[in-house]
Design a protein around this motif. Structure first.
Motif, PDB file in Angstrom:
ATOM      1  N   GLN A 243      -4.247 -27.456  13.870  1.00 11.99           N
ATOM      2  CA  GLN A 243      -5.077 -26.941  12.787  1.00 11.99           C
ATOM      3  C   GLN A 243      -5.482 -25.486  13.002  1.00 11.99           C
ATOM      4  O   GLN A 243      -6.211 -24.928  12.187  1.00 11.99           O
ATOM      5  CB  GLN A 243      -6.337 -27.814  12.648  1.00 11.99           C
ATOM      6  CG  GLN A 243      -6.030 -29.281  12.351  1.00 11.99           C
ATOM      7  CD  GLN A 243      -7.279 -30.149  12.429  1.00 11.99           C
ATOM      8  OE1 GLN A 243      -7.657 -30.646  13.485  1.00 11.99           O
ATOM      9  NE2 GLN A 243      -7.940 -30.312  11.299  1.00 11.99           N
ATOM     10  N   ARG A 244      -4.988 -24.906  14.070  1.00 11.99           N
ATOM     11  CA  ARG A 244      -5.296 -23.506  14.342  1.00 11.99           C
ATOM     12  C   ARG A 244      -4.562 -22.606  13.348  1.00 11.99           C
ATOM     13  O   ARG A 244      -3.397 -22.847  13.041  1.00 11.99           O
ATOM     14  CB  ARG A 244      -4.858 -23.161  15.775  1.00 11.99           C
ATOM     15  CG  ARG A 244      -5.376 -21.848  16.294  1.00 11.99           C
ATOM     16  CD  ARG A 244      -5.043 -21.670  17.770  1.00 11.99           C
ATOM     17  NE  ARG A 244      -3.608 -21.552  18.014  1.00 11.99           N
ATOM     18  CZ  ARG A 244      -3.065 -21.351  19.213  1.00 11.99           C
ATOM     19  NH1 ARG A 244      -3.853 -21.269  20.276  1.00 11.99           N
ATOM     20  NH2 ARG A 244      -1.765 -21.247  19.348  1.00 11.99           N
ATOM     21  N   PRO A 245      -5.217 -21.565  12.819  1.00  6.59           N
ATOM     22  CA  PRO A 245      -4.555 -20.686  11.839  1.00  6.59           C
ATOM     23  C   PRO A 245      -3.249 -20.109  12.380  1.00  6.59           C
ATOM     24  O   PRO A 245      -3.129 -19.779  13.563  1.00  6.59           O
ATOM     25  CB  PRO A 245      -5.596 -19.585  11.597  1.00  6.59           C
ATOM     26  CG  PRO A 245      -6.906 -20.230  11.919  1.00  6.59           C
ATOM     27  CD  PRO A 245      -6.622 -21.190  13.034  1.00  6.59           C
ATOM     28  N   ALA A 246      -2.290 -19.951  11.504  1.00 11.59           N
ATOM     29  CA  ALA A 246      -0.956 -19.507  11.910  1.00 11.59           C
ATOM     30  C   ALA A 246      -0.966 -18.089  12.466  1.00 11.59           C
ATOM     31  O   ALA A 246      -0.130 -17.744  13.298  1.00 11.59           O
ATOM     32  CB  ALA A 246       0.009 -19.604  10.733  1.00 11.59           C
ATOM     33  N   ASP A 247      -1.899 -17.246  12.024  1.00 14.87           N
ATOM     34  CA  ASP A 247      -1.894 -15.856  12.487  1.00 14.87           C
ATOM     35  C   ASP A 247      -2.280 -15.733  13.963  1.00 14.87           C
ATOM     36  O   ASP A 247      -2.071 -14.681  14.585  1.00 14.87           O
ATOM     37  CB  ASP A 247      -2.824 -14.993  11.636  1.00 14.87           C
ATOM     38  CG  ASP A 247      -4.266 -15.499  11.633  1.00 14.87           C
ATOM     39  OD1 ASP A 247      -4.505 -16.597  12.163  1.00 14.87           O
ATOM     40  OD2 ASP A 247      -5.134 -14.798  11.092  1.00 14.87           O
ATOM     41  N   ILE A 248      -2.826 -16.798  14.553  1.00 14.31           N
ATOM     42  CA  ILE A 248      -3.122 -16.768  15.985  1.00 14.31           C
ATOM     43  C   ILE A 248      -1.840 -16.906  16.799  1.00 14.31           C
ATOM     44  O   ILE A 248      -1.706 -16.331  17.879  1.00 14.31           O
ATOM     45  CB  ILE A 248      -4.120 -17.874  16.362  1.00 14.31           C
ATOM     46  CG1 ILE A 248      -5.447 -17.675  15.611  1.00 14.31           C
ATOM     47  CG2 ILE A 248      -4.363 -17.927  17.866  1.00 14.31           C
ATOM     48  CD1 ILE A 248      -6.486 -18.738  15.916  1.00 14.31           C
ATOM     49  N   ASP A 249      -0.868 -17.645  16.257  1.00 14.84           N
ATOM     50  CA  ASP A 249       0.347 -17.926  17.011  1.00 14.84           C
ATOM     51  C   ASP A 249       1.206 -16.695  17.242  1.00 14.84           C
ATOM     52  O   ASP A 249       1.942 -16.627  18.231  1.00 14.84           O
ATOM     53  CB  ASP A 249       1.183 -18.994  16.292  1.00 14.84           C
ATOM     54  CG  ASP A 249       0.466 -20.329  16.242  1.00 14.84           C
ATOM     55  OD1 ASP A 249      -0.354 -20.584  17.152  1.00 14.84           O
ATOM     56  OD2 ASP A 249       0.720 -21.115  15.321  1.00 14.84           O
ATOM     57  N   ASP A 250       1.152 -15.714  16.343  1.00 10.56           N
ATOM     58  CA  ASP A 250       2.063 -14.570  16.481  1.00 10.56           C
ATOM     59  C   ASP A 250       1.574 -13.543  17.516  1.00 10.56           C
ATOM     60  O   ASP A 250       2.278 -12.570  17.789  1.00 10.56           O
ATOM     61  CB  ASP A 250       2.297 -13.886  15.142  1.00 10.56           C
ATOM     62  CG  ASP A 250       1.005 -13.362  14.500  1.00 10.56           C
ATOM     63  OD1 ASP A 250      -0.003 -13.238  15.208  1.00 10.56           O
ATOM     64  OD2 ASP A 250       1.032 -13.077  13.285  1.00 10.56           O
ATOM     65  N   ARG A 251       0.388 -13.727  18.087  1.00  3.41           N
ATOM     66  CA  ARG A 251      -0.139 -12.877  19.163  1.00  3.41           C
ATOM     67  C   ARG A 251      -0.293 -11.404  18.755  1.00  3.41           C
ATOM     68  O   ARG A 251      -0.305 -10.521  19.611  1.00  3.41           O
ATOM     69  CB  ARG A 251       0.763 -12.960  20.409  1.00  3.41           C
ATOM     70  CG  ARG A 251       0.847 -14.344  21.025  1.00  3.41           C
ATOM     71  CD  ARG A 251       1.784 -14.332  22.221  1.00  3.41           C
ATOM     72  NE  ARG A 251       1.941 -15.639  22.817  1.00  3.41           N
ATOM     73  CZ  ARG A 251       1.214 -16.125  23.820  1.00  3.41           C
ATOM     74  NH1 ARG A 251       0.248 -15.390  24.333  1.00  3.41           N
ATOM     75  NH2 ARG A 251       1.438 -17.331  24.316  1.00  3.41           N
TER      76      ARG A 251
END
Length: 407
Positions: A243-251
């Motif tokens: 459920q973490r926002p996708a923009d966190i994944d791209d670093r």
């Protein structure tokens, strides 16, 4: 009818010399070490020692070197694992006939990589053409040269590498630094695998892994294995990483942190670890009074209170009981906490990697309560000052400092 006393019920194991000869034949045909060892019936480590030799240190500290198995047959001829002059003549003829490297390999019963390497290494440097007798001469010269390796033959290079191993640099970091230290000496630009081999094969490289260096502290290389799984101990998982926002994944955005604990002797002491996903900047949490959920909560609140809001956006943690008061931490700081799935430490890979590096400073079985906050700050500063490949060889301290300056 009973068997005569002492007669075995089945044939005994093949003599070790026969196994070694068969192993060499299989390797010359392009078979991998693991597959050849499986065919012969020995452990893959045995095959590795046969090929590269090994060094054993006795209790008195003396080293005994076991050389690799002989490359030549008893009759003085060259082992079949090497290409012969007749095979090199056939390679030249087939190349002129327009055959592909794979086609030549099929014709000669060799691995395609063997033929590709032969043509690449032994073609004429000026014309680029493959001449069999010239190739045979080059191969003979290469085989006769010193097997000590570049590092042992170059005392200055050896000292440079050993100094950085003692400072706990990884071979890949050293490999990169060699290009800057010796910009006009390409012969001193080494691949990190060359440094690894010089560490593990001391009779060739002469590097001392006991005075510092590789953080694993292993005496020999070993294959990767699956990480140990552990059961979930967190009753209320809170917000899962899915459920973490996708923009966190791209670093791309700083301020998203990964955290965990490293435990000391008997799991009675701990140090908290935080890593920024973008800059890989590390912060260590001092937990002198214990590792309960209250102590971890208070330490996290204290650390994040000193950061600008732009650098304190989220926290991702394992499902450990030390984070059971995550909701209180979020209310105090406004920072959301996301939890990995059970038995999935790879979901906070930057933090897992950092925890492995920290074990070089805080080995397993150490009483971590003996370290002060100043000790942790010194270790964090040393880690943050190391160049990182993932950061295009910048240091975490440089990148984090630039962010602080812009804010």
């Amino acid at each position: 009818m009973t068997k005569p006393f002492g007669r075995p019920g089945k044939p005994g194991p093949a003599p070790q010399a026969d196994k070694r000869d068969r192993y060499l034949r299989l390797m010359s045909q392009g078979m991998s070490n693991a597959a050849a060892c499986r065919e012969v019936g020995v452990d893959p480590k045995t095959g590795y020692r046969w090929r590269y030799g090994r060094t054993v240190v006795d209790r008195a500290g003396r080293e005994r070197v076991y050389a690799p198995i002989a490359e030549r047959r008893e009759d003085g001829g060259l082992s079949s694992r090497f290409l012969s002059e007749d095979e090199r003549i056939a390679i030249a003829d087939l190349l002129r006939a327009g055959k592909t490297l794979r086609g030549i390999a099929r014709e000669l019963g060799r691995n395609p990589a063997t033929i590709s390497r032969e043509v690449r290494r032994n073609s004429h440097p000026r014309t680029g053409k493959y001449h069999p007798f010239y190739a045979q001469q080059r191969a003979a010269v290469r085989r006769a040269r010193s097997k000590d390796g570049k590092i042992r033959r170059d005392p200055e290079l050896k000292a440079y590498i050993q100094q950085r191993l003692n400072q706990r640099w990884s071979p890949e970091q050293i490999s990169r630094a060699l290009r800057d230290a010796f910009p006009d000496e390409s012969e001193r630009h080494l691949a990190h695998e060359t440094i690894y081999q010089a560490v593990y094969l001391t009779h060739r490289g002469g590097l001392d892994r006991r005075s510092g260096g590789l953080r694993t502290g292993r005496q020999a290389r070993r294959p990767r294995r699956h990480a140990d799984r552990r059961a979930t101990r967190f009753i209320d998982p809170g917000t899962l990483i899915s459920q973490r926002p996708a923009d966190i994944d791209d670093r791309q955005e700083p301020g998203h942190w990964e955290g965990d604990l490293i435990l000391g002797r008997g799991n009675r002491s701990a140090i908290g670890t935080l890593v920024d996903r973008t800059t890989r900047y590390v912060v260590l949490l001092h937990l002198p009074d214990g590792k309960s959920s209250e102590h971890v909560r208070d330490a996290l609140v204290h650390v994040f209170a000193d950061l600008p809001p732009q650098l304190a956006r989220s926290l991702t943690w394992d499902q450990g009981s030390e984070m059971s008061r995550h909701d209180e931490f979020t209310r105090a700081t406004g920072i959301p906490v996301y939890f990995c799935n059970p038995a999935s430490p790879w979901q906070r890979g930057s933090n897992e990697n950092m925890n492995g590096l920290l074990r070089q400073y805080f080995p397993k079985g150490t009483d971590l309560s003996l370290y002060s906050a100043e000790d942790l700050a010194v270790v964090a500063a040393e880690l943050n000052d190391r160049p990182r490949k993932i950061l295009d060889w910048d240091t975490p301290a440089e990148l984090f400092g630039k962010l602080i300056a812009t804010l």
